[in-house]
Design an enzyme around this catalytic site. Sequence first.
Site, PDB file in Angstrom:
ATOM      1  N   GLY A 146       0.780  -1.237   0.000  1.00 27.02           N
ATOM      2  CA  GLY A 146       0.000   0.000   0.000  1.00 27.02           C
ATOM      3  C   GLY A 146       0.808   1.280   0.000  1.00 27.02           C
ATOM      4  N   SER A 147       2.020   1.252  -0.546  1.00 29.48           N
ATOM      5  CA  SER A 147       2.796   2.502  -0.549  1.00 29.48           C
ATOM      6  C   SER A 147       2.203   3.513  -1.535  1.00 29.48           C
ATOM      7  CB  SER A 147       4.277   2.245  -0.838  1.00 29.48           C
ATOM      8  OG  SER A 147       4.479   1.857  -2.171  1.00 29.48           O
ATOM      9  N   ASN A 148       1.638   3.048  -2.631  1.00 25.44           N
ATOM     10  CA  ASN A 148       0.966   3.984  -3.545  1.00 25.44           C
ATOM     11  C   ASN A 148      -0.289   4.561  -2.893  1.00 25.44           C
ATOM     12  OD1 ASN A 148       2.200   4.315  -6.352  1.00 25.44           O
ATOM     13  ND2 ASN A 148       2.435   2.124  -5.984  1.00 25.44           N
ATOM     14  N   ARG A 198     -15.076 -15.522 -10.454  1.00 24.11           N
ATOM     15  CA  ARG A 198     -14.370 -14.234 -10.553  1.00 24.11           C
ATOM     16  C   ARG A 198     -15.359 -13.086 -10.729  1.00 24.11           C
ATOM     17  NH1 ARG A 198     -10.676 -15.002 -15.276  1.00 24.11           N
ATOM     18  NH2 ARG A 198     -10.155 -12.837 -14.894  1.00 24.11           N
ATOM     19  N   MET A 257      -3.637  -7.349  -6.862  1.00 23.02           N
ATOM     20  CA  MET A 257      -3.016  -8.462  -7.589  1.00 23.02           C
ATOM     21  C   MET A 257      -4.012  -9.443  -8.208  1.00 23.02           C
ATOM     22  SD  MET A 257       0.049  -7.628  -7.518  1.00 23.02           S
ATOM     23  CE  MET A 257       0.910  -9.071  -8.130  1.00 23.02           C
ATOM     24  N   ILE A 270      -6.846 -10.252 -11.152  1.00 26.73           N
ATOM     25  CA  ILE A 270      -7.282  -9.756 -12.463  1.00 26.73           C
ATOM     26  C   ILE A 270      -8.726  -9.274 -12.328  1.00 26.73           C
ATOM     27  CG2 ILE A 270      -7.785 -10.401 -14.863  1.00 26.73           C
ATOM     28  CD1 ILE A 270      -4.899 -10.719 -14.610  1.00 26.73           C
ATOM     29  N   HIS A 314       1.579   0.739 -13.169  1.00 25.16           N
ATOM     30  CA  HIS A 314       2.394  -0.419 -13.534  1.00 25.16           C
ATOM     31  C   HIS A 314       3.867  -0.008 -13.541  1.00 25.16           C
ATOM     32  CE1 HIS A 314       3.230  -4.291 -15.319  1.00 25.16           C
ATOM     33  NE2 HIS A 314       4.057  -3.680 -16.145  1.00 25.16           N
ATOM     34  N   GLU A 331       6.515   6.426  -8.977  1.00 25.35           N
ATOM     35  CA  GLU A 331       5.114   6.003  -8.879  1.00 25.35           C
ATOM     36  C   GLU A 331       4.373   6.908  -7.884  1.00 25.35           C
ATOM     37  OE1 GLU A 331       4.313   1.840  -8.243  1.00 25.35           O
ATOM     38  OE2 GLU A 331       6.141   1.234  -9.250  1.00 25.35           O
TER      39      GLU A 331
HETATM   40  C1  GRF Z   1       3.799  -1.156  -7.416  1.00 26.45           C
HETATM   41  O1  GRF Z   1       5.074  -1.381  -7.905  1.00 26.45           O
HETATM   42  C2  GRF Z   1       2.827  -0.980  -8.548  1.00 26.45           C
HETATM   43  O2  GRF Z   1       3.382  -0.392  -9.671  1.00 26.45           O
HETATM   44  C3  GRF Z   1       2.429  -2.404  -8.857  1.00 26.45           C
HETATM   45  O3  GRF Z   1       2.384  -3.048  -7.612  1.00 26.45           O
HETATM   46  C4  GRF Z   1       3.235  -2.382  -6.690  1.00 26.45           C
HETATM   47  C5  GRF Z   1       2.385  -2.002  -5.517  1.00 26.45           C
HETATM   48  O4  GRF Z   1       3.111  -1.444  -4.478  1.00 26.45           O
HETATM   49  N1  GRF Z   1       1.179  -2.439  -9.574  1.00 26.45           N
HETATM   50  P1  GRF Z   1       2.350  -0.805  -3.235  1.00 26.45           P
HETATM   51  O5  GRF Z   1       1.415  -1.883  -2.671  1.00 26.45           O
HETATM   52  O6  GRF Z   1       1.599   0.388  -3.731  1.00 26.45           O
HETATM   53  O7  GRF Z   1       3.435  -0.456  -2.252  1.00 26.45           O
END
Ligand code: GRF
Length: 213
Positions: free
Chosen positions: A14-16, A71, A96, A98, A115, A180
Amino acid sequence: MAKVVLGVLISGRGSNLQSIIDAIEFGKLDARIAVVLSNKRDALGLQRAEKHGIKTVFVDPKPFKEQPNSREAYDQAMLDVLKEHRVELVILAGYMKIVTSLLIQAYEGRMMNIHPSLLPSFPGLHAQQQALAWGAKVSGCTVHFVTEGVDEGPIIVQAAVPIQEDDTAETLSVRILEHEHRIYPEAIQLYAEGRLAIDGRRTRIVESVKREV
Ligand code: GRF
């Protein structure tokens, strides 16, 4: 300006998500996170959200496994939560699973993903490792709208990251991640300002178009 209501889907660290929370709190992003959803009960991102008083929902995939169209059934449950919270824009942030067409169609032009490569190079898993294995000299990250093809939707923002001779997947991932954390909030802010117009394969960054909810 009306704040764009976000639903963020995660599976892990969850860093994003954190970078989006921070951008909102610093007043750089005109958005509100209505709910964070996860397919993993122990996702660290759920704790990050809770620390900031953001509603979290874990949707357990297990009970759906036995169902026909499992799904889609799972995505219907996710969609119910998103609708319940009146989510306007869905943010995939390290999610993660689809996503099926059920969810993609419900949020057509209103779902973004990030991505860790310069798409269309290196879609799919382990993008940083793929870039190293190919001997690429530059990689980076891409925010794009989500369409039916995995990692194929119209590109919104990209950032380039030079690859160093001694890079490993880990060191490259760290440098890409810094970008990102910058470009995801930027892309969402462009959406909030009504500046993203999808034109076939392209996303045009325009003066301003009215956001359709
Ligand atoms: C990131 O590298 C993003 O580009 C990819 O999955 C990773 C997620 O990282 N889709 P975080 O969970 O946001 O730290």
